[in-house]
Design a protein around this motif. Sequence first.
Motif, mmCIF file in Angstrom:
data_model
loop_
_atom_site.group_PDB
_atom_site.id
_atom_site.type_symbol
_atom_site.label_atom_id
_atom_site.label_comp_id
_atom_site.label_asym_id
_atom_site.label_seq_id
_atom_site.Cartn_x
_atom_site.Cartn_y
_atom_site.Cartn_z
ATOM 1 N N VAL A 12 3.520 5.907 -3.019
ATOM 2 C CA VAL A 12 4.904 6.633 -3.480
ATOM 3 C C VAL A 12 4.976 6.604 -5.146
ATOM 4 O O VAL A 12 5.252 7.597 -5.643
ATOM 5 N N GLN A 13 4.356 5.502 -5.732
ATOM 6 C CA GLN A 13 4.449 5.800 -7.089
ATOM 7 C C GLN A 13 3.381 6.632 -7.617
ATOM 8 O O GLN A 13 3.907 7.228 -8.644
ATOM 9 N N GLU A 14 2.265 6.888 -7.061
ATOM 10 C CA GLU A 14 1.285 7.791 -7.651
ATOM 11 C C GLU A 14 2.020 9.268 -7.163
ATOM 12 O O GLU A 14 1.515 10.167 -7.864
ATOM 13 N N MET A 15 2.843 9.511 -6.304
ATOM 14 C CA MET A 15 3.609 10.678 -6.108
ATOM 15 C C MET A 15 4.749 11.090 -7.010
ATOM 16 O O MET A 15 5.591 11.837 -6.691
ATOM 17 N N LYS A 16 5.016 10.007 -8.030
ATOM 18 C CA LYS A 16 6.113 10.008 -9.013
ATOM 19 C C LYS A 16 7.297 10.091 -8.631
ATOM 20 O O LYS A 16 8.543 10.454 -9.025
ATOM 21 N N ALA A 17 7.655 9.057 -7.474
ATOM 22 C CA ALA A 17 9.074 8.874 -6.857
ATOM 23 C C ALA A 17 9.272 7.411 -7.080
ATOM 24 O O ALA A 17 8.374 6.472 -7.061
ATOM 25 N N PRO A 18 10.546 7.017 -7.421
ATOM 26 C CA PRO A 18 11.136 5.788 -7.614
ATOM 27 C C PRO A 18 10.575 4.868 -6.447
ATOM 28 O O PRO A 18 10.981 5.399 -5.180
ATOM 29 N N VAL A 19 10.209 3.673 -6.479
ATOM 30 C CA VAL A 19 10.259 2.736 -5.461
ATOM 31 C C VAL A 19 10.348 1.574 -5.999
ATOM 32 O O VAL A 19 10.140 1.153 -7.281
ATOM 33 N N ALA A 42 0.810 -1.310 -0.034
ATOM 34 C CA ALA A 42 0.006 0.038 -0.020
ATOM 35 C C ALA A 42 0.875 1.132 -0.115
ATOM 36 O O ALA A 42 0.687 2.305 -0.505
ATOM 37 N N LEU A 43 2.028 1.243 0.710
ATOM 38 C CA LEU A 43 2.971 2.256 0.951
ATOM 39 C C LEU A 43 3.297 2.472 -0.668
ATOM 40 O O LEU A 43 3.564 3.785 -0.963
ATOM 41 N N ALA A 44 3.986 1.543 -1.335
ATOM 42 C CA ALA A 44 4.597 1.590 -2.682
ATOM 43 C C ALA A 44 3.517 2.028 -3.273
ATOM 44 O O ALA A 44 4.009 2.970 -4.363
ATOM 45 N N GLU A 45 2.312 1.892 -3.511
ATOM 46 C CA GLU A 45 1.222 2.213 -4.448
ATOM 47 C C GLU A 45 1.336 3.737 -4.407
ATOM 48 O O GLU A 45 1.110 4.785 -5.218
ATOM 49 N N GLN A 65 1.281 -8.435 -8.884
ATOM 50 C CA GLN A 65 -0.231 -8.170 -9.514
ATOM 51 C C GLN A 65 -0.555 -6.704 -9.541
ATOM 52 O O GLN A 65 -1.088 -6.333 -10.476
ATOM 53 N N LYS A 66 0.196 -5.939 -8.783
ATOM 54 C CA LYS A 66 -0.300 -4.448 -8.861
ATOM 55 C C LYS A 66 0.825 -3.747 -9.731
ATOM 56 O O LYS A 66 0.653 -2.531 -9.638
#
Length: 617
Positions: free
Chosen positions: A418-425, A413-416, A440-441
Amino acid sequence: MEQTLVIALVGILGIGAQWIAWRTGWPAIVLMLAAGFLAGPVLGIFDPEHAFGELLEPMVAVGVALILFEGGLSLDFRELRHTGSAVIRLATVGVAIGWLLGALAGIYIAGLAPEVAILFGGILVVTGPTVVIPLLRQSSIKSRPASILKWEAIVNDPTGALCAVIAYEYFRKVAEQPNATLFEVVPPLIIAAIIAGLIGYVAALAIAWSFPRGAVPEYLKVPVLLTAVVGVFVVSNLIEHEAGLVAVTVMGVALANMNVSSLRSIHPFKENIAVLLVSGIFILLSASLSIEDIRYINWPIGLFLLALLFLVRPATILISLLGTNIPWNERLFLAWIAPRGIVLVAISGLFALRLSDLGFTDGNLLIGLSFAVVVVTIVAHGFTVDFVAKLLKVKGATRPGILIVGSTPWTIALAEQVQEMKAPVLIVDSSWQRLALARQKGIPFYHGEILNEATEHNLELAPYQNLVAATENEAYNALVCNEFAHEIGRDAVFQLGEAAQSDDKHSLPESLRGRALFESGFGVEDVSERQRQGWVFRKTKLSDEFDFEDAQERLPDAANMLLLIRRGGVIRFFTHASRPEPRAGDTILSFLPPQPRTAEENAARKKSGRKQGIEPA
């Protein structure tokens, strides 16, 4: 001025320049050169040659040897899987072409005596880890061109020194015997270099055998290693001038590839030593420059410097890499980046005196000319590396990212978010099953053990300037944070706090743990339980009209702020020990309980359920 005061000033100027570079993003080498030049010839605060006398040259020589050894320790042969052909070409064909073109430019553009130009052309093949590695650290460059530049810098430093020795010995031989040939000079020097390399390799074998077997106590490993490096350097130099540089480079590269696990514990110390040496030597050398040395610079010399930048280096790279699989955009980037550093100045200063003794008046010009080359290349490449990298599309991730260790519902959930905020994860886990949800995500992941040494070479870690260890094992999380603290920074490794119900007797000491996430210090069990209860992440964007106090009022009392991302991409975490200062333009990520649905949401949900034949919750 007393020597102790000079040493203190050198340390203050060198480390101060490094700190200003860190704060401003300017090239550290440029600032160190400027600081030394101002303290020496401009303001006359101190004169290194007057302060240290005959000790200055051996001090600089030993410092350069330690820097090359430390650089050799960073070279792993596994990097050559993708860059091997290019590195070999640059270390052989590139050296020959660079030497030839540099000498021709010195003769026909700078107007140097042929003998001086040939010797200086050999020295010019060096680029230097003291300037290349800080540039690569400062700029996020893709792994392949960065690896090629690093290998070229470290391998070609001793090669350039040997080229200068070959040229000098030949001219000295000719002065004594006019009919002397290269065949009388080159083979003995090559044999001396091979012997020096063998000495370095044998020393590396001795270290690799003794350290893991307990033959050297832990507290003596660093002193023994440094003493061995200096000893190898001095003994090899007794065989032939500058052969010691070959020996210490071979020693460092050999040790790096012998998988000596006990060397990992001294990595932070050796890196600190390298920073201190680079800072000190640059200050000393630039402060040693005199106004008379600069007066030698004229228009032909200016044209010569431009030729180095726009003719010699590009031609060397483009011809050397013909037929390789290196893409053209990376070739052009390599053709531009070639800053010179300590080794060029140190070797030029040594041979300037020797050439003068042989009767070549242009020999004195080498000191000022070498500094001119260093200043021009460092300024030109240091201030343009980011622009050229972006232009040629060899720039890595430009926004700082987060490396998450452990694949759990909470980290997914955290990685999702961070991705939406355009930061590499990136999520790392050794279990393929636990990574199923990440796959899956569509979240970037790495299947492997993060503590495995091979991971450093299979995984590009440069884009991730923050690490979050959030597996279900708190002791393992602490181990991961400790392992990466020296590389990423102690203030940039985080883990979840101790579980609320944990027994203090079995708690890990604070010094062994990463920074605890959340101001409340939520533990692994705490976030897992709240995740099962339906807690979610929510992003809040601050502006001039909607400030931090407004955001706090909108969030429920139970909400816990985790991190904020500034407008430029910088990530700051809320921890048990510190809170970043939110400001307009920041986006705050909070972890909070599910909000009760409004009457409108319940009505819409009930209507949707009836249409599908489903009872509303």
